[in-house]
Motif scaffolding. Structure first.
Motif, PDB file in Angstrom:
ATOM      1  N   ALA A 375     -18.017  71.552  -8.608  1.00 47.92           N
ATOM      2  CA  ALA A 375     -16.702  71.419  -7.987  1.00 47.92           C
ATOM      3  C   ALA A 375     -15.843  70.454  -8.801  1.00 47.92           C
ATOM      4  O   ALA A 375     -14.659  70.717  -9.052  1.00 47.92           O
ATOM      5  CB  ALA A 375     -16.844  70.928  -6.560  1.00 47.92           C
ATOM      6  N   ILE A 379     -12.415  71.424 -10.797  1.00 51.60           N
ATOM      7  CA  ILE A 379     -11.151  70.713 -10.565  1.00 51.60           C
ATOM      8  C   ILE A 379     -10.613  70.164 -11.890  1.00 51.60           C
ATOM      9  O   ILE A 379      -9.422  70.302 -12.194  1.00 51.60           O
ATOM     10  CB  ILE A 379     -11.348  69.583  -9.542  1.00 51.60           C
ATOM     11  CG1 ILE A 379     -11.640  70.190  -8.171  1.00 51.60           C
ATOM     12  CG2 ILE A 379     -10.126  68.694  -9.473  1.00 51.60           C
ATOM     13  CD1 ILE A 379     -12.139  69.196  -7.158  1.00 51.60           C
ATOM     14  N   ALA A 382      -9.245  73.032 -13.954  1.00 54.59           N
ATOM     15  CA  ALA A 382      -8.011  73.569 -13.382  1.00 54.59           C
ATOM     16  C   ALA A 382      -6.861  72.607 -13.643  1.00 54.59           C
ATOM     17  O   ALA A 382      -5.737  73.029 -13.942  1.00 54.59           O
ATOM     18  CB  ALA A 382      -8.184  73.814 -11.896  1.00 54.59           C
ATOM     19  N   ASN A 385      -5.769  73.061 -17.063  1.00 55.54           N
ATOM     20  CA  ASN A 385      -4.951  74.273 -17.151  1.00 55.54           C
ATOM     21  C   ASN A 385      -3.542  74.028 -16.649  1.00 55.54           C
ATOM     22  O   ASN A 385      -2.571  74.480 -17.257  1.00 55.54           O
ATOM     23  CB  ASN A 385      -5.592  75.388 -16.320  1.00 55.54           C
ATOM     24  CG  ASN A 385      -6.623  76.151 -17.103  1.00 55.54           C
ATOM     25  OD1 ASN A 385      -6.625  76.112 -18.327  1.00 55.54           O
ATOM     26  ND2 ASN A 385      -7.502  76.851 -16.404  1.00 55.54           N
ATOM     27  N   VAL A 386      -3.465  73.344 -15.532  1.00 55.38           N
ATOM     28  CA  VAL A 386      -2.147  73.071 -14.955  1.00 55.38           C
ATOM     29  C   VAL A 386      -1.296  72.282 -15.950  1.00 55.38           C
ATOM     30  O   VAL A 386      -0.124  72.614 -16.181  1.00 55.38           O
ATOM     31  CB  VAL A 386      -2.292  72.303 -13.624  1.00 55.38           C
ATOM     32  CG1 VAL A 386      -0.958  71.709 -13.205  1.00 55.38           C
ATOM     33  CG2 VAL A 386      -2.823  73.219 -12.549  1.00 55.38           C
ATOM     34  N   LEU A 389      -0.234  74.594 -18.774  1.00 57.22           N
ATOM     35  CA  LEU A 389       0.778  75.557 -18.353  1.00 57.22           C
ATOM     36  C   LEU A 389       2.116  74.864 -18.137  1.00 57.22           C
ATOM     37  O   LEU A 389       3.154  75.357 -18.583  1.00 57.22           O
ATOM     38  CB  LEU A 389       0.328  76.252 -17.075  1.00 57.22           C
ATOM     39  CG  LEU A 389      -0.792  77.283 -17.240  1.00 57.22           C
ATOM     40  CD1 LEU A 389      -1.408  77.634 -15.905  1.00 57.22           C
ATOM     41  CD2 LEU A 389      -0.249  78.550 -17.901  1.00 57.22           C
ATOM     42  N   ILE A 393       5.524  75.670 -20.018  1.00 56.86           N
ATOM     43  CA  ILE A 393       6.718  76.112 -19.286  1.00 56.86           C
ATOM     44  C   ILE A 393       7.898  75.210 -19.645  1.00 56.86           C
ATOM     45  O   ILE A 393       9.004  75.689 -19.916  1.00 56.86           O
ATOM     46  CB  ILE A 393       6.465  76.083 -17.767  1.00 56.86           C
ATOM     47  CG1 ILE A 393       5.503  77.204 -17.376  1.00 56.86           C
ATOM     48  CG2 ILE A 393       7.758  76.234 -16.991  1.00 56.86           C
ATOM     49  CD1 ILE A 393       5.011  77.127 -15.961  1.00 56.86           C
TER      50      ILE A 393
ATOM     51  N   GLU B 707     -15.261  80.978  -3.070  1.00 54.01           N
ATOM     52  CA  GLU B 707     -15.357  82.090  -4.017  1.00 54.01           C
ATOM     53  C   GLU B 707     -14.528  83.280  -3.554  1.00 54.01           C
ATOM     54  O   GLU B 707     -13.964  84.017  -4.359  1.00 54.01           O
ATOM     55  CB  GLU B 707     -16.817  82.509  -4.213  1.00 54.01           C
ATOM     56  CG  GLU B 707     -17.685  81.453  -4.908  1.00 54.01           C
ATOM     57  CD  GLU B 707     -17.279  81.227  -6.364  1.00 54.01           C
ATOM     58  OE1 GLU B 707     -16.510  82.029  -6.904  1.00 54.01           O
ATOM     59  OE2 GLU B 707     -17.737  80.222  -6.955  1.00 54.01           O
ATOM     60  N   MET B 710     -11.190  82.531  -4.524  1.00 50.30           N
ATOM     61  CA  MET B 710     -11.105  82.702  -5.979  1.00 50.30           C
ATOM     62  C   MET B 710     -10.912  84.177  -6.326  1.00 50.30           C
ATOM     63  O   MET B 710     -10.174  84.522  -7.244  1.00 50.30           O
ATOM     64  CB  MET B 710     -12.385  82.214  -6.653  1.00 50.30           C
ATOM     65  CG  MET B 710     -12.675  80.767  -6.438  1.00 50.30           C
ATOM     66  SD  MET B 710     -11.572  79.745  -7.381  1.00 50.30           S
ATOM     67  CE  MET B 710     -12.265  80.005  -8.974  1.00 50.30           C
ATOM     68  N   LEU B 834       0.311  79.030 -13.219  1.00 50.73           N
ATOM     69  CA  LEU B 834       0.290  77.635 -12.802  1.00 50.73           C
ATOM     70  C   LEU B 834      -0.005  77.542 -11.316  1.00 50.73           C
ATOM     71  O   LEU B 834      -0.833  76.731 -10.873  1.00 50.73           O
ATOM     72  CB  LEU B 834       1.652  77.005 -13.121  1.00 50.73           C
ATOM     73  CG  LEU B 834       1.794  75.523 -12.863  1.00 50.73           C
ATOM     74  CD1 LEU B 834       0.979  74.735 -13.856  1.00 50.73           C
ATOM     75  CD2 LEU B 834       3.247  75.106 -12.965  1.00 50.73           C
ATOM     76  N   GLN B 837      -3.577  78.164 -10.626  1.00 53.89           N
ATOM     77  CA  GLN B 837      -4.451  77.034 -10.960  1.00 53.89           C
ATOM     78  C   GLN B 837      -4.317  75.915  -9.932  1.00 53.89           C
ATOM     79  O   GLN B 837      -5.299  75.257  -9.593  1.00 53.89           O
ATOM     80  CB  GLN B 837      -4.121  76.501 -12.359  1.00 53.89           C
ATOM     81  CG  GLN B 837      -4.449  77.463 -13.487  1.00 53.89           C
ATOM     82  CD  GLN B 837      -5.939  77.715 -13.631  1.00 53.89           C
ATOM     83  OE1 GLN B 837      -6.746  76.862 -13.309  1.00 53.89           O
ATOM     84  NE2 GLN B 837      -6.297  78.888 -14.093  1.00 53.89           N
ATOM     85  N   GLN B 838      -3.113  75.737  -9.455  1.00 53.56           N
ATOM     86  CA  GLN B 838      -2.917  74.703  -8.443  1.00 53.56           C
ATOM     87  C   GLN B 838      -3.666  75.058  -7.163  1.00 53.56           C
ATOM     88  O   GLN B 838      -4.281  74.193  -6.524  1.00 53.56           O
ATOM     89  CB  GLN B 838      -1.430  74.520  -8.164  1.00 53.56           C
ATOM     90  CG  GLN B 838      -0.771  73.636  -9.213  1.00 53.56           C
ATOM     91  CD  GLN B 838       0.739  73.752  -9.215  1.00 53.56           C
ATOM     92  OE1 GLN B 838       1.291  74.686  -8.628  1.00 53.56           O
ATOM     93  NE2 GLN B 838       1.405  72.841  -9.875  1.00 53.56           N
ATOM     94  N   LEU B 840      -6.295  76.799  -7.085  1.00 52.60           N
ATOM     95  CA  LEU B 840      -7.701  76.628  -7.414  1.00 52.60           C
ATOM     96  C   LEU B 840      -8.136  75.181  -7.203  1.00 52.60           C
ATOM     97  O   LEU B 840      -9.184  74.907  -6.619  1.00 52.60           O
ATOM     98  CB  LEU B 840      -7.873  77.047  -8.879  1.00 52.60           C
ATOM     99  CG  LEU B 840      -9.244  77.447  -9.357  1.00 52.60           C
ATOM    100  CD1 LEU B 840      -9.110  78.631 -10.301  1.00 52.60           C
ATOM    101  CD2 LEU B 840      -9.915  76.315 -10.093  1.00 52.60           C
ATOM    102  N   ILE B 841      -7.297  74.270  -7.654  1.00 51.95           N
ATOM    103  CA  ILE B 841      -7.603  72.854  -7.461  1.00 51.95           C
ATOM    104  C   ILE B 841      -7.730  72.538  -5.975  1.00 51.95           C
ATOM    105  O   ILE B 841      -8.658  71.858  -5.536  1.00 51.95           O
ATOM    106  CB  ILE B 841      -6.495  71.972  -8.089  1.00 51.95           C
ATOM    107  CG1 ILE B 841      -6.493  72.158  -9.604  1.00 51.95           C
ATOM    108  CG2 ILE B 841      -6.692  70.514  -7.732  1.00 51.95           C
ATOM    109  CD1 ILE B 841      -5.387  71.417 -10.300  1.00 51.95           C
ATOM    110  N   TRP B 844     -11.075  73.847  -4.549  1.00 50.64           N
ATOM    111  CA  TRP B 844     -12.264  73.084  -4.925  1.00 50.64           C
ATOM    112  C   TRP B 844     -12.215  71.679  -4.360  1.00 50.64           C
ATOM    113  O   TRP B 844     -13.235  71.100  -4.010  1.00 50.64           O
ATOM    114  CB  TRP B 844     -12.415  73.040  -6.454  1.00 50.64           C
ATOM    115  CG  TRP B 844     -12.945  74.328  -7.009  1.00 50.64           C
ATOM    116  CD1 TRP B 844     -12.273  75.225  -7.754  1.00 50.64           C
ATOM    117  CD2 TRP B 844     -14.263  74.863  -6.843  1.00 50.64           C
ATOM    118  NE1 TRP B 844     -13.074  76.290  -8.072  1.00 50.64           N
ATOM    119  CE2 TRP B 844     -14.309  76.092  -7.522  1.00 50.64           C
ATOM    120  CE3 TRP B 844     -15.410  74.432  -6.173  1.00 50.64           C
ATOM    121  CZ2 TRP B 844     -15.436  76.894  -7.570  1.00 50.64           C
ATOM    122  CZ3 TRP B 844     -16.544  75.227  -6.214  1.00 50.64           C
ATOM    123  CH2 TRP B 844     -16.552  76.448  -6.903  1.00 50.64           C
ATOM    124  N   ASP B 845     -11.000  71.153  -4.257  1.00 48.18           N
ATOM    125  CA  ASP B 845     -10.856  69.833  -3.648  1.00 48.18           C
ATOM    126  C   ASP B 845     -11.374  69.849  -2.214  1.00 48.18           C
ATOM    127  O   ASP B 845     -12.018  68.906  -1.750  1.00 48.18           O
ATOM    128  CB  ASP B 845      -9.369  69.418  -3.648  1.00 48.18           C
ATOM    129  CG  ASP B 845      -9.070  68.489  -4.809  1.00 48.18           C
ATOM    130  OD1 ASP B 845     -10.034  67.890  -5.333  1.00 48.18           O
ATOM    131  OD2 ASP B 845      -7.893  68.367  -5.195  1.00 48.18           O
TER     132      ASP B 845
END
Lengths: 399, 855
Positions: A375, A379, A382, A385-386, A389, A393, B707, B710, B834, B837-838, B840-841, B844-845
């Protein structure tokens, strides 16, 4: 292909899937490994304070087959029947990256040079990861043994660690291979037969149902997780191609979009790395965990089988005693036999219970550790990635 | 309708020309004995008119145009060379019918027509004064129509005319007339000076038909007046053209006139027949007239319902027919006028209404004419037939350009003209552009309005549309959304229909918002029409998404699975982007077909878009020949810019194709990932349920949920990859195809120019040979040839230059759009990533404490 694994790579790999009590009396690791064609030569390094060893610090070369031999002798040792014998490490499998490498070579013409180089690097990394994983599972096998109070004292284990020549374990010949296969068949059939025997202990009854169920589930999960990580890897690989094509487009373009394409190519390249890490971390933290416990549960199941077998033997000896009493013949012999079986069964049950309980605790701890780590890594990636990105942008927007 | 089909397949090309000419020569002072042909033509033209004019026969009226619709184009295709001849001939029978139809339309609108009539009272009063002015006014567009016409056939047509002229006894007059007319039209303000010689030339012309001829001229002028609004700049162009074309004929006075002059001669003859009046009256006020016609134009633009031009006809007819009917010659001319007017009325007819009154008037005239003046009308008619060719062309051009005024009345007729006047309407884009500038003015002021409108429309727009709208807000006031894809019908005959909603503040549309339903083939049909009209000029016409038999079959079979839904959605979005691109193009937005497509309720079924139809086969054949000719044409590129651009475009095309493949495979892999994640999620959920440690069991089911989310994320990303990235690239692959097409058209123009040059060279050589061989009889012809080919070379060179500059402009525009579009799409795509991905965070958080809670 020859690959050497550096010392530095080995630091963190210790006990990924298993939580081992770090007994400093006997510390084993595999600091180095050499891959020659199909054979992988592991350097097994031991550090010990135990007096049973001649030296406190020594290294020996070992092959995968030696590990298998060690495992087999442990399984066959009657004394250890009540123990969960740590599962033997799987055979090193470099087929998948090799095959990919081959394919890549064929497709070289369709790719730009840069793209090809990247793909090759990626494959090499993959190969290295497989290699590392292989080393790791072998190491974990030895560490499991060394941390086990009984198994760590095994003579064969000590020989394995200490004998500084090649063990030159004889390869199994065809007959033995077939024998092994036959044994398996018998075992499976036997399992079915003895499954009819009424269980005398609720704990084992429950354990048995649980492990059988759990085994099938975890096996399924392992396969699914493997597929998932593999497709994640594919996505990461696609990023390479996209990035390469984008950069060649930007090279040809003469308009203002050139810069944007450049940035996009750059971004995809970076995203690729992150995605690749996500995929490999998932593989390491999740798939490997599941795979390891799948094999461990198989070992636990084997223990249950051995106990059940002992139970069946005991029942049979009871019957034999009854018969002997009925015929009034060979009663003492039968009694002796019956006592022996009971003793064995009781001993098995006792150590089995202990083993299974500790196994449960070990499993939960390992899952906890790995899930948390995964996990956190997810995080982290990700967030990476953020950031990438967002940066891209902003760049595109301002231009 | 038998007559019409008869006429649409004309006799072989040279014969018919000769015949017509023989009669045309005789028009000045002698009556032709053989009136057969001309009369035939006349009858075939006016006969149907009479019968169809009868309102009691509505069925014939409605049927007739439709039949006509199909026949002429077919004939045109089968015999491409006599095309230009066919056009007038084919058009001729069609028109009366069309007229008749329109008449019925006109009746209910009678009140409407009456009102604007007043406006033209002045004009009618002036009619006695202004003919000359009008004539010249009419002339110049005529000349222009020819000069602008790049159609080789048309020119060949005239070559023949001029050749046969050279043998005729009227050579002198013919020669003088063109020269004069050239001078005359070179300065319309100065017609009076040019007229006298014309007078001399036609001393033999009929003495007394001022009124009748007036009518002719007014007919022309009104037709012209209608065209004028569209082509203020055209009006000056011919001058330039003439100036270019002028010198050769004047220098070689004895040579037969090139096509333009031939035409002018007819015009002049008519002028001359009027004798003095024009001279005196010319001073009166030409500007008034122009003012008037301009007025008509602006009124038309404002009201978007143009009865004025047609009412002009009506007015003219009534007045003039009332006066000179008594005079036999008047009828003759009247007949001419009626012919002319028929041509022009077609133009106005497409403007929706009117013209009917004019038709009725002609009907009356036609009757007596037939009885009393068989021979003369026949003669004149045959002459007219020749005259009409260009006039028809002009009228058609006018028709096509007048249709740009947002006309919805007569699509059938419109189609015919679209077919028949492809080459002739070449100048219309320019007129369009001109109009565009005027249209642009209100649009800028209305930007705020439109942005408000776009806000409104956002309520029912998908995420993809939003960006499209943002683009619209930049600088355009047309906002199009394609929504509600709907399957209509069952089985293999099923098709998808889409709702095309337009929101605009542009004045050229009748309302601010309107919605039509269009099927996919309509979109393709629009593209066909646009490419046919604009691509040869070097315009980059945005292409629609391709037909997909696979995808559509899936939809047709009716499986409501995700792939067919995705297909429909993707196509919907692609169609929307396609329309957006079309209306973003300033020239294409002005195209009548575009407006028709957006506004008109019912559109004739586009047949040629079917892959397996005859037209489809023909298209394939054309493409094949194009490919062959492309290979054979070796153009030594003089302009480095073009060479570089072409290479760039080709390289980009290749790269984009590759990228598209990559992104597609990314989509596939992402979908796979999503699928596998879903499997894993289920599996982990099962594992969690078997786990006996409560905390671990809980954590595992939480993991399963994560998941699961996801999987959703991967799914969304896959469609994002597909819709905003892969589709964008696919769009550009198609657009690059169009760009290459425009380069090809430029090359074709170049080839034509080169061919003409080679031809000219040959002619010069043969002249030299003749000189050497001392054959003066043939020398004249050789000189004619040279002059003619010189003119052609100049013209083709001009064409080539024009196409080149258009291509250049278009490519620059394309690149600008590309940068804008890509930037926007890239940002959009990255923002979607973006967001994913946000998310996704976040997921998982939320999972982390669960994992930590395992004990």
């Amino acid at each position: 292909m020859t690959t050497a694994l550096g010392e530095s790579d080995k630091e963190k790999t210790r006990s990924v899937s298993v939580d081992l009590n770090n007994d400093t009396a006997l510390i084993i690791d595999i600091p180095d490994a050499l891959c020659e064609r199909d054979k992988v030569k592991f350097t097994v390094h031991t550090k010990t304070t135990l007096s049973s060893f001649q030296k406190p610090d020594f290294s020996v070369p070992r092959q995968h087959e030696d590990f298998i031999w060690l495992h087999d002798t442990l399984v066959e040792t009657e004394e250890y029947a009540g123990l969960i014998i740590p599962p033997a490490p799987p055979k090193p499998d470099f087929e998948s990256p090799r095959e990919k490498m081959h394919k890549l070579g064929e497709g070289e013409a369709t790719m730009t040079k840069e793209e090809y180089t990247k793909m090759k690097q990626e494959l090499e990394a993959e190969y290295l990861a497989v290699f590392k994983k292989t080393v790791q599972v072998h190491e974990v096998f030895l560490q499991r043994l060394s941390s086990h109070p009984i198994l760590s004292k095994d003579r064969n284990f000590h020989i394995f660690l200490e004998y500084d020549q090649d063990l030159t374990v004889r390869r199994k010949n065809a007959k033995e291979m077939f024998g092994g296969f036959f044994k398996n068949m018998v075992k499976t059939a036997d399992e079915v037969i003895i499954s009819g025997i009424k269980e005398v202990d609720d704990f084992f009854e429950q354990e048995k149902t649980f492990l059988l169920d759990y085994y099938s589930k975890i096996k399924d999960s392992t396969i699914k997780a493997e597929k998932m990580t593999r497709s994640h890897k594919n996505v990461a690989d696609d990023y390479i191609h996209i990035s390469a094509t984008l950069s060649s487009i930007s090279a040809d373009d003469s308009t203002a979009i050139k810069k944007h394409f450049e940035k996009l190519a750059d971004l995809f390249e970076k995203l690729r790395k992150v995605e690749g890490r996500v995929a490999s971390d998932q593989e390491l933290k999740l798939t490997e965990l599941l795979r390891y416990y799948m094999r461990d549960i198989q070992a636990a199941k084997d223990l249950l089988y051995r106990r059940a077998r002992a139970l069946a033997d005991y029942e049979n000896s009871n019957k034999a005693l009854d018969k002997a009493r009925l015929k009034s013949r060979d009663i003492p012999q039968a009694e002796e036999q019956q006592q022996l079986c009971l003793q064995k069964f009781d001993k098995l049950s006792e150590s089995g219970k202990r083993e299974l309980t500790s196994f449960k605790g070990r499993r939960v701890v390992a899952f906890r550790k790995n899930l948390i780590e995964m996990a956190e890594l997810e995080i982290k990636h990700a967030k990476n990635n953020v950031a990438l990105l967002q940066g891209c942008i902003d760049l595109v927007k301002t231009h | 309708m038998a007559t019409s089909s008869e006429r649409t397949s004309p006799p072989p090309f040279p014969d018919s020309e000769d015949q017509d000419l023989a009669e045309c020569e005789g028009v000045g002072d002698r009556v032709s004995d053989e009136d057969g042909d001309g009369e035939d033509l006349f009858l075939s033209a006016s006969g149907p008119t009479m019968s169809d004019m009868d309102p009691a026969l509505p069925t014939t009226m409605t049927n007739a145009p439709i039949e006509v619709l199909f026949e002429p184009p077919l004939d045109l295709m089968s015999s491409p060379i006599p095309e230009t001849e066919t056009k007038p001939a084919a058009a001729a029978p069609v028109k009366p019918l069309v007229e008749a139809v329109v008449e019925t339309v006109a009746e209910p609108v009678a009140e409407l027509v009456e009102e604007p009539l007043d406006e033209f009272d002045d004009l009618v009063d002036l009619s006695t004064d202004v003919p000359s002015v009008q004539a010249t006014a009419a002339e110049s567009p005529l000349v222009e129509a020819e000069a602008e016409t790049p159609s080789e056939e048309a020119c060949e047509d005239f070559v023949d005319l001029s050749e046969s002229d050279s043998d005729s006894s009227q050579e002198e007059t013919l020669l003088e007339a063109p020269a004069d007319s050239a001078a005359a039209s070179s300065d319309p303000q100065d017609v009076s000076t040019a007229l006298p010689p014309g007078d001399v030339a036609t001393g033999s012309a009929a003495d007394e038909q001022p009124g009748a001829l007036l009518e002719v001229d007014i007919g022309q002028a009104s037709g012209n007046g209608e065209k004028q609004p569209l082509s203020d700049d055209l009006f000056f162009d011919p001058l330039a053209n003439l100036a270019d074309a002028g010198p050769p004929p004047t220098a070689a006075v004895k040579q037969p006139a090139p096509p333009q002059q031939q035409q002018q001669q007819h015009q002049l003859q008519q002028l001359q027949q009027q004798q003095q009046p024009p001279l005196d009256l010319f001073e009166d006020d030409p500007n008034d007239l122009f003012g008037e016609s301009r007025h008509a134009k602006s009124a038309k633009q404002q009201q978007q319902q143009p009865p004025q031009p047609s009412s002009l006809f009506g007015e003219v007819d009534e007045d003039i027919f009332g006066e000179p009917l008594g005079a036999p010659a008047a009828k003759k001319a009247g007949n001419m006028a009626s012919r002319e007017q028929r041509e022009t009325t077609v133009g106005t007819k497409t403007s929706g209404l009117g013209g009917g009154g004019g038709g009725a008037g002609f009907g009356d005239v036609g009757g007596p004419l037939n009885n009393n003046y068989e021979k003369e009308p026949a003669d004149i008619f045959s002459e007219e037939a020749v005259t009409i060719a260009p006039t028809a062309a002009k009228a058609a051009a006018a028709a096509s350009s007048s249709r740009t005024n947002g006309v919805h009345g007569a699509s059938e007729e419109g189609d015919i003209f679209a077919e028949a006047t492809v080459e002739l309407s070449l100048d219309s884009p320019r007129a369009d552009r001109k109009k565009n500038t005027t249209a642009a003015k209100p649009s800028t002021s209305a930007t705020s309005l439109s942005s408000a409108a776009t806000d409104l429309s956002k309520t029912h727009s998908a995420s993809l549309e939003e960006l499209e709208e943002e683009e619209q807000e930049d600088n355009f006031d047309v906002n199009i959304s394609v929504t509600n894809p709907e399957k209509i019908g069952d089985g293999m005959n099923a098709y998808m229909a889409y709702k095309v909603s337009t929101q605009t503040t542009l004045a050229m549309f009748r309302t601010k918002t309107f919605t039509v339903r269009r099927r996919f083939s309509d979109f393709l049909g629009l593209y066909e029409k646009l490419t046919e009209k604009h691509a040869p000029n070097g315009f980059i016409v945005p292409p629609p998404p391709e037909k997909s038999i696979m995808g559509m079959t899936k939809v047709k079979v009716g499986k409501e699975d995700s792939s067919s839904g995705e297909f429909v959605e993707r196509r919907r979005a692609a169609l929307e982007r396609y329309l957006q691109r079309v209306v973003c193009h300033p020239s294409l937005l002005q195209d009548p077909d575009v407006r028709e497509f957006l506004e008109k309720e019912e559109l004739p079924r586009a047949v040629s878009t079917q892959a397996l139809s005859g037209a489809g086969f023909l298209k394939m054949l054309n493409k094949a020949t194009d490919a062959v000719s492309k290979m054979t044409i070796k153009m030594n590129e003089s302009d480095v810019w073009f060479e570089e651009k072409l290479q760039e475009v080709e390289a980009a095309d290749q790269q984009f194709r590759k990228l598209h493949g990559m992104v597609e495979s990314l989509v596939v892999h992402r979908k796979e990932l999503s699928l596998n994640t879903a499997c894993f999620s289920k599996s982990v959920a099962m594992l969690g349920s078997s786990e006996d440690n409560t905390a671990l069991s809980r954590a595992l089911s939480q993991l399963a949920e994560v998941e699961d989310k996801m999987e959703q994320l991967h799914q969304e990303q896959a469609s994002c990859d597909s819709f905003s990235f892969a589709e964008l690239i696919a769009d550009y692959i198609r657009l690059l195809g169009s760009v290459r097409g425009s380069f090809d058209h430029r090359m074709k123009a170049w080839q034509r120019w080169q061919d003409a040059q080679t031809m000219l060279q040959k002619k010069r050589e043969s002249e030299a040979k003749l000189l050497w061989a001392n054959k003066p009889d043939k020398l004249q012809q050789a000189k004619d040839d040279i002059a003619e080919w010189e003119a052609k070379v100049t013209q083709y060179e001009g064409d080539f230059d024009r196409v080149s500059s258009t291509v250049r402009k278009e490519v620059v525009r394309f690149e600008k759009e590309k940068v804008k579009n890509f930037k926007r799409q890239i940002i959009k795509y990255l923002e979607a990533q973006l967001k994913a991905q946000q998310q996704l965070i976040k997921y998982w958080d939320a999972f982390l404490p669960e994992a930590k809670a395992i004990a």
